[in-house]
Write a protein that holds these residues in place. Structure first.
Motif, short mmCIF file in Angstrom:
data_model
loop_
_atom_site.label_atom_id
_atom_site.label_comp_id
_atom_site.label_asym_id
_atom_site.label_seq_id
_atom_site.Cartn_x
_atom_site.Cartn_y
_atom_site.Cartn_z
N ILE A 137 0.97 -1.63 0.32
CA ILE A 137 -0.10 -0.14 -0.21
C ILE A 137 0.95 1.14 -0.28
CG2 ILE A 137 -2.29 -1.53 0.91
CD1 ILE A 137 -1.19 0.31 4.27
N GLU A 138 0.74 2.17 -0.91
CA GLU A 138 0.95 3.50 -1.10
C GLU A 138 0.49 4.57 -0.85
OE1 GLU A 138 2.22 4.48 -5.24
OE2 GLU A 138 4.19 5.14 -4.44
N PRO A 139 0.74 5.86 0.57
CA PRO A 139 0.34 7.16 0.18
C PRO A 139 1.25 7.87 -0.52
CG PRO A 139 2.08 5.87 2.33
CD PRO A 139 1.97 5.35 1.91
N LEU A 140 -0.10 8.59 -1.32
CA LEU A 140 0.31 9.20 -2.43
C LEU A 140 0.39 10.99 -1.89
CD1 LEU A 140 -1.99 7.60 -5.60
CD2 LEU A 140 0.70 7.42 -4.06
N ASN A 141 0.60 12.07 -1.79
CA ASN A 141 0.07 13.35 -1.79
C ASN A 141 -0.71 13.75 -2.10
OD1 ASN A 141 1.25 15.59 -4.04
ND2 ASN A 141 2.49 14.00 -4.35
N HIS A 142 -1.34 14.86 -1.20
CA HIS A 142 -2.20 15.75 -1.98
C HIS A 142 -2.61 16.24 -2.59
CE1 HIS A 142 -1.52 17.89 1.62
NE2 HIS A 142 -0.35 18.42 0.80
N HIS A 143 -1.10 16.82 -3.28
CA HIS A 143 -1.10 17.89 -4.63
C HIS A 143 -1.22 16.75 -5.70
CE1 HIS A 143 0.68 20.89 -2.18
NE2 HIS A 143 1.20 20.18 -1.66
N ASP A 144 -0.21 15.72 -5.47
CA ASP A 144 -1.03 14.93 -7.01
C ASP A 144 -2.63 14.21 -6.43
OD1 ASP A 144 1.03 15.92 -7.53
OD2 ASP A 144 2.54 13.68 -7.57
N ALA A 145 -2.76 14.03 -5.75
CA ALA A 145 -3.49 13.12 -6.09
C ALA A 145 -4.79 13.26 -4.58
CB ALA A 145 -3.63 11.26 -5.56
N PRO A 146 -5.42 14.27 -4.73
CA PRO A 146 -5.95 15.11 -3.93
C PRO A 146 -7.97 14.78 -3.90
CG PRO A 146 -6.18 16.29 -6.00
CD PRO A 146 -5.32 15.35 -6.38
N GLY A 147 -7.55 14.04 -2.31
CA GLY A 147 -8.87 13.38 -1.55
C GLY A 147 -8.87 11.80 -1.93
N TYR A 148 -7.03 11.15 -2.17
CA TYR A 148 -6.57 10.13 -2.34
C TYR A 148 -6.72 9.58 -0.99
CZ TYR A 148 -4.30 5.45 -3.57
OH TYR A 148 -3.75 4.24 -3.75
N PHE A 149 -7.18 8.33 -0.96
CA PHE A 149 -7.85 7.74 0.73
C PHE A 149 -6.37 7.55 1.41
CE2 PHE A 149 -7.64 4.47 4.01
CZ PHE A 149 -8.94 5.01 4.02
N LEU A 150 -5.18 7.34 0.88
CA LEU A 150 -4.00 6.81 1.61
C LEU A 150 -2.89 8.15 1.53
CD1 LEU A 150 -2.63 5.10 4.34
CD2 LEU A 150 -1.90 3.06 1.75
N GLN A 151 -3.02 8.66 2.63
CA GLN A 151 -2.29 9.67 2.13
C GLN A 151 -0.98 10.42 2.71
OE1 GLN A 151 -3.83 13.75 2.10
NE2 GLN A 151 -5.18 12.81 1.19
N THR A 152 -1.01 9.35 4.20
CA THR A 152 0.50 9.62 5.02
C THR A 152 1.11 8.29 5.13
OG1 THR A 152 -1.09 9.90 7.36
CG2 THR A 152 -0.08 11.31 6.11
N THR A 153 2.51 8.02 5.55
CA THR A 153 2.84 6.90 6.12
C THR A 153 2.28 6.17 7.53
OG1 THR A 153 4.64 7.94 7.44
CG2 THR A 153 4.85 6.57 5.12
N GLU A 154 2.24 7.57 8.23
CA GLU A 154 0.92 6.94 9.53
C GLU A 154 -0.06 5.97 9.58
OE1 GLU A 154 0.24 9.73 13.03
OE2 GLU A 154 1.97 10.59 12.17
N GLN A 155 -1.01 7.00 8.34
CA GLN A 155 -2.05 6.08 7.92
C GLN A 155 -1.49 4.64 7.95
OE1 GLN A 155 -4.48 8.02 4.93
NE2 GLN A 155 -6.59 7.08 5.32
N ALA A 156 -1.05 4.88 7.23
CA ALA A 156 -0.57 3.52 6.19
C ALA A 156 0.13 2.04 7.83
CB ALA A 156 0.37 3.50 5.25
#
Ligand SMILES: O=C(O)[C@@H](O)C(=O)CO
Ligand SMILES: [Mg+2]
Length: 252
Positions: A137-156
């Protein structure tokens, strides 16, 4: 250092089998891709066998891209499609001896999305385990993928501990992590045991790793010091021809 060419961005003007051959010629140790599904798996397998390069990873299908989908596994109500995409990715991975499948979460938020993602990841891990395939699973940044469910390593990290399955690992993409959280050195150190694959690109322009706000000399030295010796994924967008973007390759 060993490097994997991400063929979603490098040599993406070539067919995937030819991009694999180009990566071999350039001296890469491995390859990885995004969505290889238009190419018969046998053709990929033949190019991998011919070059001797392993395929490290591929992604689950995003869904209906024209309608704005960017993954399905955190989308409550789309479980059937999400699991079909996971099974398809695992079948393709088995046919090409690809080592990992990145399960894409999609645009969603909230507790229901979290519950759907957990349930779909449990399904993916159970299917993958029998074949020795890693689920990423890969956190994506909120500029390139705004609204993507997984955004941080903490959440991952929370998701990985809740799923609690040895097949599930973190894709640590230094580019996304730098944008969202920074503190790359400490995060690599603290998350090392959860990391299944590392990717990199310059920040903020997602170019070759020889410029920008991240000092990859320091980051790669940290990764080496930590004893991580698997190929690192060059997932950047070359400014021109891929061959002309590779001067960093001999430096690291
Ligand atoms: O960082 C990325 O964008 C990729 O690793 C990916 O697989 C999702 O697009
Ligand atoms: Mg990435």
């Amino acid at each position: 250092m060993k490097f994997s060419a991400n063929l979603g961005f490098l040599w993406n003007e070539l067919t995937l089998p030819d991009a694999i051959r180009a990566a071999k010629l350039a001296g890469f140790d491995a390859v990885e891709c995004h969505w290889p599904y238009d190419v018969p798996a046998a053709e990929i397998r033949a190019a991998l066998d011919e070059t001797g390069l392993p395929m490290l990873g591929l992604n689950t299908r995003r869904g209906d891209v024209a309608a704005g989908d960017n993954g399905l596994s955190a989308l409550t109500g789309r479980e059937v499609e999400a699991r079909a995409a996971i099974s398809e990715a695992l079948d393709y991975a088995r046919a090409t001896k690809t080592r990992a499948v990145h399960v894409m979460a999609g645009f969603a938020s909230g507790p229901e999305a979290h519950a759907s993602f957990i349930a779909n990841l449990r399904f993916a891990c159970a299917e993958a385990e029998a074949h020795g395939i890693t689920i990423l699973i890969e956190p994506l940044n909120h500029h390139d993928a705004p609204g993507y469910f997984l955004q941080t390593t903490e959440q991952a990290q929370d998701i990985i501990s809740e799923v609690n399955h040895p097949a599930l690992r973190l894709m640590f993409d230094c580019y996304h992590v730098q944008i969202m959280e920074g503190d790359l050195t400490r995060r690599l150190q603290n998350l090392l045991g959860l990391i299944g694959h590392i990717q990199f690109a310059s920040v903020p322009d997602r170019g070759a790793p020889d410029h920008g706000e991240v000092d990859y000399h320091a980051i790669f030295a940290t990764i080496t010091r930590l004893g991580y010796d698997r190929p690192l994924g060059a997932e950047y967008k070359p400014a021109g021809k891929t061959e002309d973007s590779l001067s960093w390759f001999s430096v690291f």
